[in-house]
Motif scaffolding. Sequence first.
Motif, PDB file in Angstrom:
ATOM      1  N   UNK A  12       0.853  -1.190   0.000  1.00  0.00           N
ATOM      2  CA  UNK A  12       0.000   0.000   0.000  1.00  0.00           C
ATOM      3  C   UNK A  12       0.884   1.233   0.000  1.00  0.00           C
ATOM      4  N   UNK A  13       0.399   2.313  -0.577  1.00  0.00           N
ATOM      5  CA  UNK A  13       1.147   3.565  -0.600  1.00  0.00           C
ATOM      6  C   UNK A  13       1.033   4.281   0.741  1.00  0.00           C
ATOM      7  N   UNK A  14       2.002   5.104   1.061  1.00  0.00           N
ATOM      8  CA  UNK A  14       1.896   5.896   2.286  1.00  0.00           C
ATOM      9  C   UNK A  14       0.593   6.689   2.304  1.00  0.00           C
ATOM     10  N   UNK A  15      -0.037   6.701   3.472  1.00  0.00           N
ATOM     11  CA  UNK A  15      -1.329   7.357   3.616  1.00  0.00           C
ATOM     12  C   UNK A  15      -2.510   6.448   3.347  1.00  0.00           C
ATOM     13  N   UNK A  16      -2.250   5.273   2.831  1.00  0.00           N
ATOM     14  CA  UNK A  16      -3.311   4.333   2.515  1.00  0.00           C
ATOM     15  C   UNK A  16      -3.786   3.537   3.716  1.00  0.00           C
ATOM     16  N   UNK A  17      -4.705   2.617   3.452  1.00  0.00           N
ATOM     17  CA  UNK A  17      -5.308   1.808   4.511  1.00  0.00           C
ATOM     18  C   UNK A  17      -5.297   0.332   4.143  1.00  0.00           C
ATOM     19  N   UNK A  18      -5.270  -0.487   5.165  1.00  0.00           N
ATOM     20  CA  UNK A  18      -5.434  -1.932   5.025  1.00  0.00           C
ATOM     21  C   UNK A  18      -6.204  -2.434   6.232  1.00  0.00           C
ATOM     22  N   UNK A  19      -6.910  -3.542   6.052  1.00  0.00           N
ATOM     23  CA  UNK A  19      -7.547  -4.210   7.181  1.00  0.00           C
ATOM     24  C   UNK A  19      -7.072  -5.650   7.228  1.00  0.00           C
ATOM     25  N   UNK A  20      -6.448  -5.998   8.326  1.00  0.00           N
ATOM     26  CA  UNK A  20      -6.002  -7.364   8.556  1.00  0.00           C
ATOM     27  C   UNK A  20      -7.093  -8.143   9.279  1.00  0.00           C
ATOM     28  N   UNK A  21      -7.187  -9.423   8.950  1.00  0.00           N
ATOM     29  CA  UNK A  21      -8.128 -10.313   9.626  1.00  0.00           C
ATOM     30  C   UNK A  21      -7.380 -11.531  10.144  1.00  0.00           C
ATOM     31  N   UNK A  22      -7.867 -12.063  11.227  1.00  0.00           N
ATOM     32  CA  UNK A  22      -7.295 -13.284  11.790  1.00  0.00           C
ATOM     33  C   UNK A  22      -8.457 -14.156  12.257  1.00  0.00           C
ATOM     34  N   UNK A  23      -8.678 -15.240  11.545  1.00  0.00           N
ATOM     35  CA  UNK A  23      -9.784 -16.143  11.849  1.00  0.00           C
ATOM     36  C   UNK A  23      -9.279 -17.320  12.670  1.00  0.00           C
ATOM     37  N   UNK A  24      -9.951 -17.564  13.776  1.00  0.00           N
ATOM     38  CA  UNK A  24      -9.530 -18.621  14.692  1.00  0.00           C
ATOM     39  C   UNK A  24     -10.462 -19.817  14.612  1.00  0.00           C
ATOM     40  N   UNK A  25      -9.906 -20.980  14.847  1.00  0.00           N
ATOM     41  CA  UNK A  25     -10.707 -22.198  14.958  1.00  0.00           C
ATOM     42  C   UNK A  25     -10.085 -23.073  16.036  1.00  0.00           C
ATOM     43  N   UNK A  26     -10.926 -23.899  16.634  1.00  0.00           N
ATOM     44  CA  UNK A  26     -10.420 -24.834  17.631  1.00  0.00           C
ATOM     45  C   UNK A  26     -10.343 -24.294  19.038  1.00  0.00           C
ATOM     46  N   UNK A  27     -10.851 -23.080  19.259  1.00  0.00           N
ATOM     47  CA  UNK A  27     -10.844 -22.501  20.601  1.00  0.00           C
ATOM     48  C   UNK A  27     -12.186 -21.839  20.880  1.00  0.00           C
ATOM     49  N   UNK A  28     -12.457 -21.623  22.171  1.00  0.00           N
ATOM     50  CA  UNK A  28     -13.627 -20.828  22.557  1.00  0.00           C
ATOM     51  C   UNK A  28     -13.175 -19.375  22.486  1.00  0.00           C
ATOM     52  N   UNK A  29     -13.333 -18.805  21.310  1.00  0.00           N
ATOM     53  CA  UNK A  29     -12.696 -17.536  20.974  1.00  0.00           C
ATOM     54  C   UNK A  29     -13.033 -16.425  21.963  1.00  0.00           C
ATOM     55  N   UNK A  30     -14.262 -16.374  22.406  1.00  0.00           N
ATOM     56  CA  UNK A  30     -14.696 -15.274  23.270  1.00  0.00           C
ATOM     57  C   UNK A  30     -13.974 -15.229  24.605  1.00  0.00           C
ATOM     58  N   UNK A  31     -13.343 -16.300  24.994  1.00  0.00           N
ATOM     59  CA  UNK A  31     -12.653 -16.351  26.278  1.00  0.00           C
ATOM     60  C   UNK A  31     -11.217 -15.852  26.200  1.00  0.00           C
ATOM     61  N   UNK A  32     -10.753 -15.545  25.027  1.00  0.00           N
ATOM     62  CA  UNK A  32      -9.352 -15.190  24.822  1.00  0.00           C
ATOM     63  C   UNK A  32      -9.175 -13.699  24.614  1.00  0.00           C
ATOM     64  N   UNK A  33      -8.021 -13.208  25.070  1.00  0.00           N
ATOM     65  CA  UNK A  33      -7.564 -11.889  24.660  1.00  0.00           C
ATOM     66  C   UNK A  33      -6.921 -12.017  23.279  1.00  0.00           C
ATOM     67  N   UNK A  34      -6.995 -10.943  22.505  1.00  0.00           N
ATOM     68  CA  UNK A  34      -6.502 -10.977  21.124  1.00  0.00           C
ATOM     69  C   UNK A  34      -5.582  -9.788  20.885  1.00  0.00           C
ATOM     70  N   UNK A  35      -4.427 -10.066  20.341  1.00  0.00           N
ATOM     71  CA  UNK A  35      -3.424  -9.030  20.099  1.00  0.00           C
ATOM     72  C   UNK A  35      -2.948  -9.078  18.654  1.00  0.00           C
ATOM     73  N   UNK A  36      -2.424  -7.953  18.211  1.00  0.00           N
ATOM     74  CA  UNK A  36      -1.646  -7.897  16.975  1.00  0.00           C
ATOM     75  C   UNK A  36      -0.235  -7.433  17.327  1.00  0.00           C
ATOM     76  N   UNK A  37       0.732  -8.146  16.787  1.00  0.00           N
ATOM     77  CA  UNK A  37       2.134  -7.797  16.932  1.00  0.00           C
ATOM     78  C   UNK A  37       2.715  -7.584  15.541  1.00  0.00           C
ATOM     79  N   UNK A  38       3.882  -6.984  15.474  1.00  0.00           N
ATOM     80  CA  UNK A  38       4.572  -6.865  14.192  1.00  0.00           C
ATOM     81  C   UNK A  38       6.079  -6.971  14.404  1.00  0.00           C
ATOM     82  N   UNK A  39       6.731  -7.387  13.332  1.00  0.00           N
ATOM     83  CA  UNK A  39       8.180  -7.487  13.361  1.00  0.00           C
ATOM     84  C   UNK A  39       8.742  -6.996  12.039  1.00  0.00           C
ATOM     85  N   UNK A  40       9.497  -5.923  12.135  1.00  0.00           N
ATOM     86  CA  UNK A  40      10.170  -5.363  10.967  1.00  0.00           C
ATOM     87  C   UNK A  40      11.547  -6.007  10.836  1.00  0.00           C
ATOM     88  N   UNK A  41      12.117  -5.999   9.621  1.00  0.00           N
ATOM     89  CA  UNK A  41      13.445  -6.607   9.436  1.00  0.00           C
ATOM     90  C   UNK A  41      14.476  -6.012  10.378  1.00  0.00           C
TER      91      UNK A  41
END
Length: 119
Positions: A12-41
């Motif tokens: 994406x170009x600077x100033x643009x937007x993106x939406x990330x999604x993370x779909x879970x299976x195999x857990x009772x999702x509502x009971x969990x905390x959810x985070x996003x992390x990132x790692x740059x080179x």
Amino acid sequence: QVQLVESGGGLVQPGGSLRLSCAASGIIFGAYSTDWHRQAPGKQRELVAAMTSGGSTNYADSVKGRFTISRDNVKRTVYLQMNSLKPEDTAVYYCNVHATTRLRNYDYWGQGTQVTVSS
């Protein structure tokens, strides 16, 4: 078996937007905390945004006002809306779901999705 499947990354170009999604299976999702992390080179992985099972949120100072974390417990999906993207937001983004009980800790990670902000 627990699975976290991320999607939505890309170029994406600077100033643009993106939406990330993370779909879970195999857990009772509502009971969990959810985070996003990132790692740059060449850098350590950092917490970008967090949401508890109760809906409280927390953001890294570098993304406050630009990124929004949300979740849909019915769809068992956590989202990261990223606006006003900057080149320094370029990284691999990982979702993480976690919970702690009296007996054990639960901690699961997605495979990561690349976000590149460049003109």
